[in-house]
Write a protein that holds these residues in place. Sequence first.
Motif, PDB file in Angstrom:
ATOM      1  N   UNK A   1      83.768   7.076-111.848  1.00  0.00           N
ATOM      2  CA  UNK A   1      83.754   5.703-112.367  1.00  0.00           C
ATOM      3  C   UNK A   1      82.730   5.552-113.484  1.00  0.00           C
ATOM      4  N   UNK A   2      81.557   6.125-113.285  1.00  0.00           N
ATOM      5  CA  UNK A   2      80.508   6.010-114.304  1.00  0.00           C
ATOM      6  C   UNK A   2      80.876   6.808-115.547  1.00  0.00           C
ATOM      7  N   UNK A   3      81.425   8.006-115.348  1.00  0.00           N
ATOM      8  CA  UNK A   3      81.848   8.817-116.500  1.00  0.00           C
ATOM      9  C   UNK A   3      82.945   8.102-117.285  1.00  0.00           C
ATOM     10  N   UNK A   4      83.909   7.515-116.576  1.00  0.00           N
ATOM     11  CA  UNK A   4      84.983   6.783-117.245  1.00  0.00           C
ATOM     12  C   UNK A   4      84.432   5.602-118.033  1.00  0.00           C
ATOM     13  N   UNK A   5      83.459   4.914-117.460  1.00  0.00           N
ATOM     14  CA  UNK A   5      82.852   3.775-118.157  1.00  0.00           C
ATOM     15  C   UNK A   5      82.167   4.234-119.443  1.00  0.00           C
ATOM     16  N   UNK A   6      81.379   5.312-119.350  1.00  0.00           N
ATOM     17  CA  UNK A   6      80.671   5.813-120.532  1.00  0.00           C
ATOM     18  C   UNK A   6      81.665   6.252-121.601  1.00  0.00           C
ATOM     19  N   UNK A   7      82.695   6.994-121.196  1.00  0.00           N
ATOM     20  CA  UNK A   7      83.662   7.510-122.161  1.00  0.00           C
ATOM     21  C   UNK A   7      84.437   6.389-122.846  1.00  0.00           C
ATOM     22  N   UNK A   8      84.867   5.395-122.076  1.00  0.00           N
ATOM     23  CA  UNK A   8      85.625   4.290-122.675  1.00  0.00           C
ATOM     24  C   UNK A   8      84.758   3.480-123.626  1.00  0.00           C
ATOM     25  N   UNK A   9      83.511   3.257-123.241  1.00  0.00           N
ATOM     26  CA  UNK A   9      82.597   2.558-124.135  1.00  0.00           C
ATOM     27  C   UNK A   9      82.351   3.324-125.417  1.00  0.00           C
ATOM     28  N   UNK A  10      82.252   4.647-125.294  1.00  0.00           N
ATOM     29  CA  UNK A  10      82.035   5.493-126.466  1.00  0.00           C
ATOM     30  C   UNK A  10      83.250   5.459-127.388  1.00  0.00           C
ATOM     31  N   UNK A  11      84.440   5.424-126.800  1.00  0.00           N
ATOM     32  CA  UNK A  11      85.661   5.377-127.601  1.00  0.00           C
ATOM     33  C   UNK A  11      85.757   4.062-128.372  1.00  0.00           C
ATOM     34  N   UNK A  12      85.536   2.950-127.689  1.00  0.00           N
ATOM     35  CA  UNK A  12      85.590   1.646-128.363  1.00  0.00           C
ATOM     36  C   UNK A  12      84.528   1.557-129.451  1.00  0.00           C
ATOM     37  N   UNK A  13      83.329   2.072-129.165  1.00  0.00           N
ATOM     38  CA  UNK A  13      82.260   2.061-130.168  1.00  0.00           C
ATOM     39  C   UNK A  13      82.653   2.874-131.391  1.00  0.00           C
ATOM     40  N   UNK A  14      83.360   3.989-131.170  1.00  0.00           N
ATOM     41  CA  UNK A  14      83.788   4.805-132.294  1.00  0.00           C
ATOM     42  C   UNK A  14      84.714   4.057-133.234  1.00  0.00           C
ATOM     43  N   UNK A  15      85.564   3.195-132.679  1.00  0.00           N
ATOM     44  CA  UNK A  15      86.483   2.405-133.501  1.00  0.00           C
ATOM     45  C   UNK A  15      85.768   1.261-134.217  1.00  0.00           C
ATOM     46  N   UNK A  16      84.769   0.674-133.561  1.00  0.00           N
ATOM     47  CA  UNK A  16      84.164  -0.545-134.087  1.00  0.00           C
ATOM     48  C   UNK A  16      82.817  -0.285-134.759  1.00  0.00           C
ATOM     49  N   UNK A  17      81.807   0.033-133.969  1.00  0.00           N
ATOM     50  CA  UNK A  17      80.465   0.283-134.498  1.00  0.00           C
ATOM     51  C   UNK A  17      79.792   1.332-133.616  1.00  0.00           C
ATOM     52  N   UNK A  18      79.628   2.565-134.111  1.00  0.00           N
ATOM     53  CA  UNK A  18      79.155   3.680-133.275  1.00  0.00           C
ATOM     54  C   UNK A  18      77.862   3.416-132.521  1.00  0.00           C
ATOM     55  N   UNK A  19      76.963   2.627-133.109  1.00  0.00           N
ATOM     56  CA  UNK A  19      75.677   2.395-132.443  1.00  0.00           C
ATOM     57  C   UNK A  19      75.800   1.525-131.197  1.00  0.00           C
ATOM     58  N   UNK A  20      77.003   0.948-130.944  1.00  0.00           N
ATOM     59  CA  UNK A  20      77.166   0.102-129.755  1.00  0.00           C
ATOM     60  C   UNK A  20      77.620   0.886-128.531  1.00  0.00           C
ATOM     61  N   UNK A  21      77.734   2.199-128.640  1.00  0.00           N
ATOM     62  CA  UNK A  21      78.047   2.999-127.454  1.00  0.00           C
ATOM     63  C   UNK A  21      76.981   2.732-126.391  1.00  0.00           C
TER      64      UNK A  21
END
Length: 522
Positions: free
Chosen positions: A9-29
Amino acid sequence: MAAAVEMLAIVAAIASGHLVAGFLTPTSSPFFAVGDAVVRLSPRPVVEFAKSAFGTADKPVLLAGIGVLLLAAAVAGGLAARRRPAPGTVLVVVLGVVGVAAVLGAPAVRPAGLAAPVVALLVGVAVQRGLHRRAVEAAADRPTGPPDDRDGPGEEDRDTAPVRRRTVLAGASAAVAVGSLVAGGAGAALASGRGLADSRAALTRRLAAARPSGPGPTVPASATFPGPGTVPFVTPNADFYRIDVALQVPAVPAEDWSLRIHGRVARELTLTMDDLLARPLVERIITMTCVSNPIGGHLVSTAVFTGVELAPLLREAGVDPGADQIVSTSRDGWTAGTPTATVLEPGRGALLAVGMNGEALPAEHGFPARMVVPGLYGYVSATKWVTELELTTFAERSAYWRDRGWAVRAPIKTQCRIDAPAGFARLAAGRVQVGGVAWAQPVGVAAVEVRADDGPWVPAELATEVGPDTWRMWRAELDLGPGSHTLQARATDRRGDTQTGQRADPVPDGATGWPSVLVTVT
């Protein structure tokens, strides 16, 4: 299995947040935002310990430490949630809220940046609840039908139900793991390479076509003393030291970059890369030095920088005579405070650099633009990924490292380093050659002396000086008999100031002392 569910669950949360940040603003991972918050909020003793203990590996060590803490939290949360999901859900929510708070507290936060930690929180909760339910079902070790039906029709189906449930759990867990790996990898690719390679290549071609005004700098063969253990005069980009607080290198294509000059100025300026390249370009060979460099350390490098003179840009904006400080801001929110008078000083040669050693700046060294001010330690003069220059005063505004106890003004101290022989080397008795580099930006090195075992100082031979803003190679020979010997060196600059032998730590304005190496002669 409970701990594995929480970890997934924690890994999935980190990965999904990293993916969304990559599309929008990388520093928001959220993962990197938490790491940045740790760096930003840590007290000075902790920061100094990390730098001294881990050196340039401090960032990987920090991220690995956060990973270990998350792993420990996942194990504890999973064990607490073996029978009911609530404790595990609470843990995921708490971690998610921490991620949201870290993004909100970032210096360069944008409204779109909140999407990444919020998505991470929702995905983490969904995965934790879903896998927990399947894990509880798979743990059932008997059929779910009433006892008197066990010998009736469909008994075989009921016997295989636990197996099917375990298969579903395994499949769901594998899907989450693979999906997380793909999402995290995609987010990293988007954050680091979103058109950056093509943008750097295009800028390199434009710099080659622009041809800086005036004769380009050259390094004569007599400026070096090649030999075992010595360094090249110009440091290759891959070997140039890197010190910054960015856990994730900002990815800013040159075509999207702009610089705002504002504050105490007569007229605010906003410059794009096209505006910058329309101005006369210059090339300068400059040695840069980190204030954290210990005596005899290697946090000093030399490069050929291409860029635009900074002083004319400031004069065009019309600097208020009372503005004694320039606060430069990086894309990731980091700040540095530079004395205005130093940048405007005739002959200082402060640059807004866009090129390094014949190509566009590497991403790790500030692409698409950075500040380079000869003669000042980097923490007050060398902002990478620069996006703002605010004319202000030292009384009105502080900057990142000043807030952490470092000096306000930081001129580089006259220093030298012994590169050969290496420490603890075993040498043959007789004439031993000692060599290294010395620097005293922006006045230049006038002399270097060496000695063995507190004996008399021996003048070293100096290589040809390339310029006062660069280091200078030196070498000397000493007669050494069998036994252990301590070799020391000291430099004198063109003002006549000799490097002090009094030892001092880098905090608050640079280390002092004589470099020394211990060798054994047989």
